[in-house]
Enzyme design. Structure first.
Site, short mmCIF file in Angstrom:
data_model
loop_
_atom_site.label_atom_id
_atom_site.label_comp_id
_atom_site.label_asym_id
_atom_site.label_seq_id
_atom_site.Cartn_x
_atom_site.Cartn_y
_atom_site.Cartn_z
N GLU A 102 0.90 -1.18 0.31
CA GLU A 102 0.18 0.03 0.15
C GLU A 102 0.96 1.39 -0.23
O GLU A 102 1.91 1.36 0.58
CB GLU A 102 -1.11 0.43 1.11
N LYS A 113 2.14 4.38 1.36
CA LYS A 113 2.40 5.28 2.73
C LYS A 113 1.99 6.49 2.76
O LYS A 113 2.87 7.40 2.19
CB LYS A 113 3.85 4.96 3.10
N ASP A 120 1.25 10.57 4.11
CA ASP A 120 2.30 11.31 5.31
C ASP A 120 1.73 12.09 5.39
O ASP A 120 0.99 13.15 5.12
CB ASP A 120 2.87 11.51 4.00
N TYR A 124 -6.96 2.01 5.94
CA TYR A 124 -6.36 0.33 6.05
C TYR A 124 -6.45 -0.36 7.25
O TYR A 124 -6.43 -1.57 6.42
CB TYR A 124 -4.80 0.98 5.63
N LYS A 149 10.89 2.86 3.00
CA LYS A 149 10.95 4.95 2.39
C LYS A 149 11.35 5.40 1.73
O LYS A 149 12.14 5.44 0.95
CB LYS A 149 11.60 5.10 4.28
N CYS A 206 9.84 50.46 1.97
CA CYS A 206 9.67 49.80 1.24
C CYS A 206 11.14 49.17 0.12
O CYS A 206 10.73 50.93 -0.46
CB CYS A 206 7.86 50.02 0.82
N CYS A 241 8.22 51.65 -2.79
CA CYS A 241 8.17 52.47 -2.77
C CYS A 241 9.07 53.92 -2.08
O CYS A 241 7.86 55.15 -1.93
CB CYS A 241 6.34 53.03 -2.42
N CYS A 284 5.15 47.28 4.23
CA CYS A 284 4.56 48.32 3.43
C CYS A 284 3.18 49.02 3.58
O CYS A 284 2.21 48.47 3.56
CB CYS A 284 4.89 48.41 2.44
N CYS A 343 1.57 53.33 -2.40
CA CYS A 343 2.73 52.11 -2.81
C CYS A 343 2.31 51.50 -4.27
O CYS A 343 1.76 50.55 -4.44
CB CYS A 343 3.20 50.62 -2.01
S1 IVH Z 1 -0.29 0.18 8.87
C1 IVH Z 1 0.37 -2.23 12.27
N1 IVH Z 1 -0.76 1.50 6.67
O1 IVH Z 1 2.78 5.12 8.47
C2 IVH Z 1 -0.02 -1.76 10.78
N2 IVH Z 1 0.01 2.45 7.73
O2 IVH Z 1 4.48 3.61 11.48
C3 IVH Z 1 0.59 0.15 11.28
N3 IVH Z 1 0.95 4.78 6.98
O3 IVH Z 1 2.33 6.24 11.16
C4 IVH Z 1 0.07 0.18 10.32
N4 IVH Z 1 -0.34 4.57 5.48
O4 IVH Z 1 0.04 6.23 10.11
C5 IVH Z 1 -0.37 1.33 7.41
N5 IVH Z 1 -1.15 2.64 4.26
C6 IVH Z 1 -0.31 2.63 5.31
C7 IVH Z 1 0.09 3.41 5.86
C8 IVH Z 1 0.21 4.12 7.68
C9 IVH Z 1 0.05 5.85 6.17
C10 IVH Z 1 1.70 5.56 8.46
C11 IVH Z 1 0.59 5.43 9.94
C12 IVH Z 1 1.87 5.21 11.15
C13 IVH Z 1 3.39 5.28 10.10
C14 IVH Z 1 3.75 3.76 10.71
#
Ligand code: IVH
Length: 665
Positions: A109, A111, A113, A223, A311, A405, A408, A423, A428
């Site tokens: 999946e 991740k 942010d 998720y 990551k 400024c 002006c 300003c 201006c």
């Molecule tokens: S699974 C035990 N799936 O990433 C399973 N986490 O350390 C726990 N995050 O802050 C998380 N997208 O909020 C999972 N598709 C995803 C995610 C996800 C973002 C974040 C989660 C946590 C960190 C995981």
């Protein structure tokens, strides 16, 4: 129809429309129709407050503000994930997995942010939202969670399905576009900026007043489902399917693979594509799909052995900061911009980056001539992250905000508690030019053919100092400008002429009243109908409107006390610019099919104005109350019409209620 039955029906229709719009991304109802039904729901709930439930769509705009955050213990601790930074780390993870579960399959999946949000449902209704906190205990943010449109207030369960509580977790986040808009607004107002969408999302969810959160345009991908096996679900892919079925937004980019090499390929492919999403991702999460295999793997003290986070390397670039330029915006805010040696960053050449304000430059000790690291905030706006002091040669200079400024020569001031230098000179030229650019922009007076280059020339030639001057332009003067033939001059004059009829909403936005955005301008226009009436409104009155807070109300009353603004308004009026709602504008459908009666002494509008507002929103007006009357708009000292309405059970609205009803419609 029984009112209670209608109420339940409205709740269901509105949540379905909401789901179609925000989760499925395929709207099936017009905004006007949605607003109309929401107003109808609100009207019933106002009459029968005891029927208003937390899962009502009316609660999405922000319920009561809290005094402080309440701590809540999570039913199951929120774990963190182990990280993988390259293919070797992923292969190592695969070896460990295969040792306990030789035939494991992986779900990969994105991740997202943002920040983890834990949601609890009882009898299928959302009862609690909480932040992660330390994993064991988080903070209760239920009112804020309700404002996220993609969070279902009511699960779309089939009859009999879950009677037991449901606990869902996922990521709350701010889309890149919302982040960029939010920071742009904050910058213009001299408010501190959010460093990235994740900070903005976290700051927005940790608001005591849900109405603030509601304006922040957050989103949510689900998720995780706790105790999933209770619902006959045996794998992560089935969880995702079930969550989607129950009405959650599930990220569609997940894939299933049996081989770790395919997982690695997908991770690298997504790393290349990461900028193409409308939200920030910082990697991917690789999970063992099957719950039986997950159980065989188990947990370490901190994290599951069946999942790992891959990551992305952070995208940054190093370059040299050549100079710092100052741009003076229409509100007078001086924004320092770094002029950089061109460098490639996240797919484009960057030569300039924002430095926001002096505090930021000082905090990061950024000097002219420094080697600096840049990145793109929210993947959009290049920003200087830090300087590299070790690389200094001694010729670097400390930047000072000018006391005058640069455009002006006027005085530059900084108010206590504000990050911005401003300003103060309303005349201006830079402020005026930026104000003109704003005035003609699309959501404002929408004047085609008046780009910054033409405005620049008009200003240099002394032909346009303020927006009022645009309406005195003549063909002979225009054709004297560079690259302006007879034909384009005529087109431009026609566009300017047409803009006079835009009406109050666009005009209010065009005037650039501080804190008044497009939506607020629309609300104000619908509620007041004319610039003249708005000018006379008190801050208190303004605040009774749903989208108007204390700060905006103050900005509005300040604006109408400013002599220069009043002169500009007079000039626009003399030129024939429409300062009332445009009667020829497309009618709203908000009150379509409804017949209203206006009675009593109104304070907000003249009676004709109120009637015009009803008609503008697609309704009809009548002079006497009957069983066919949809509602009565009632002012003070109303007599027999009010009595009759009550006797017939016809809804009666106060002016405030009516104003709330038509706002934004
Ligand atoms: S699974 C035990 N799936 O990433 C399973 N986490 O350390 C726990 N995050 O802050 C998380 N997208 O909020 C999972 N598709 C995803 C995610 C996800 C973002 C974040 C989660 C946590 C960190 C995981």
């Amino acid at each position: 129809m029984d009112e209670k039955v209608r109420l339940e029906e409205l709740k269901e229709i509105l949540e379905r429309a909401n789901h179609e719009y925000y989760v499925l991304d395929s709207p099936a109802m017009t905004d006007a129709e949605y607003d109309r039904l929401l107003k109808e729901l609100r009207a019933i709930e106002e009459r029968r407050p005891e029927w208003t439930t937390p899962d009502s769509p009316s609660q999405r705009v922000g319920g009561a503000a809290a005094e402080q955050f309440v701590k809540v213990r999570h039913k199951e601790a929120l774990l963190s994930l182990d990280n993988a930074f390259d293919a070797a780390d992923l292969r190592e993870f695969d070896r460990r997995v295969r040792a306990a579960a030789p035939a494991a399959r992986y779900v990969v999946e994105l991740k997202i942010d943002g920040l983890t949000v834990a949601l609890s449902y009882e009898n299928a209704a959302l009862t609690r939202g909480a932040t992660r906190g330390d994993g064991e205990t988080g903070e209760e943010i239920t009112g804020n969670a309700r404002t996220i449109r993609s969070v279902p207030l009511k699960l779309r369960v089939s009859a009999g399905e879950p009677a037991a509580p449901v606990d869902v977790r996922g990521e709350g986040f701010m889309p890149k576009r919302s982040f960029a808009d939010l920071n742009q607004e904050r910058e213009a107002e001299g408010q501190p900026l959010f460093a990235n969408p994740r900070h903005a999302a976290a700051g927005s969810l940790r608001q005591l007043d849900p109405a603030v959160t509601a304006r922040r345009k957050l989103d949510f991908f689900a998720y995780q489902l706790l105790e999933a096996e209770r619902w006959g679900v045996a794998s992560q892919t089935e969880v995702l399917a079930r969550l989607r079925q129950w009405g959650f937004k599930v990220n569609p980019e997940f894939r299933v693979f049996t081989d770790i090499e395919a997982v690695i390929d997908y991770c690298l492919e997504m790393a290349d594509k990461k900028h193409s999403f409308t939200y920030d991702i910082d990697g991917l999460v690789v999970k063992v799909d099957d719950f039986a295999a997950q159980r065989a793997l188990g947990f370490t003290s901190k994290s599951p052995r069946w999942a790992i986070a891959y990551k992305f390397p952070a995208e940054q670039a190093e370059t040299v900061l050549r100079a710092i330029e100052i741009n003076v915006g229409r509100t007078g805010v001086l924004t320092p911009t770094a002029v950089l040696e061109d460098v490639l960053l996240a797919g484009s050449v960057v030569g300039r980056a924002t430095l926001h304000n002096l505090d930021n430059i000082r905090a990061k000790d950024i000097r002219i001539g420094d080697h600096v690291v840049i990145h793109k905030a929210g993947d959009i706006i290049p920003e200087v992250l830090r300087s590299l002091p070790d690389k200094r040669g001694g010729a670097e200079t400390v930047f000072e905000m000018p006391e005058e400024c640069p455009a002006c020569g006027g005085q530059v001031t900084r108010k206590a508690g504000e990050a911005a230098h401003r300003c103060e000179n309303p005349a201006c030229p830079s402020r005026q030019r930026e104000a003109l650019i704003h005035f003609v922009s699309r959501d404002a007076m929408n004047i085609d053919g008046l780009g910054p280059a033409v405005l620049w020339q008009l200003q240099a030639e002394g032909l346009a100092r303020d927006a009022g001057d645009l309406y005195t332009l003549e063909e002979e003067k225009l054709t004297g400008l560079e690259r302006m033939g007879k034909k384009s001059a005529q087109n431009l004059l026609r566009a300017i002429e047409e803009s006079k009829q835009r009406g109050l909403g666009p005009l209010l936005f065009a005037l650039g009243i501080r804190n008044v955005g497009v939506k607020a301008a629309k609300t104000l226009a619908a509620s007041y109908g004319s610039l003249e009436r708005l000018r006379r409104a008190t801050a208190e009155e303004l605040q009774s409107l749903p989208d108007v807070g204390g700060i905006m109300a103050q900005s509005i009353t300040d604006f109408f006390r400013d002599e220069q603004q009043l002169e500009l308004i007079a000039k626009l009026e003399r030129a024939g610019v429409l300062t009332t709602e445009n009667a020829a504008a497309p009618r709203g459908e908000l009150l379509a099919g409804q017949t209203a009666v206006v009675t009593g002494t109104l304070t907000r509008w003249k009676r004709q104005e109120a009637e015009a507002l009803i008609e503008m929103n697609g309704g009809k007006t009548a002079s006497s109350v009957s069983k066919n009357t949809s509602f009565v708009l009632c002012g003070e000292n109303a007599g027999s019409k009010l009595d009759k309405a009550r006797a017939l059970g016809v809804p009666v609205y106060t002016e405030e209620e009516f104003a709330a009803m038509i706002q934004g419609g």
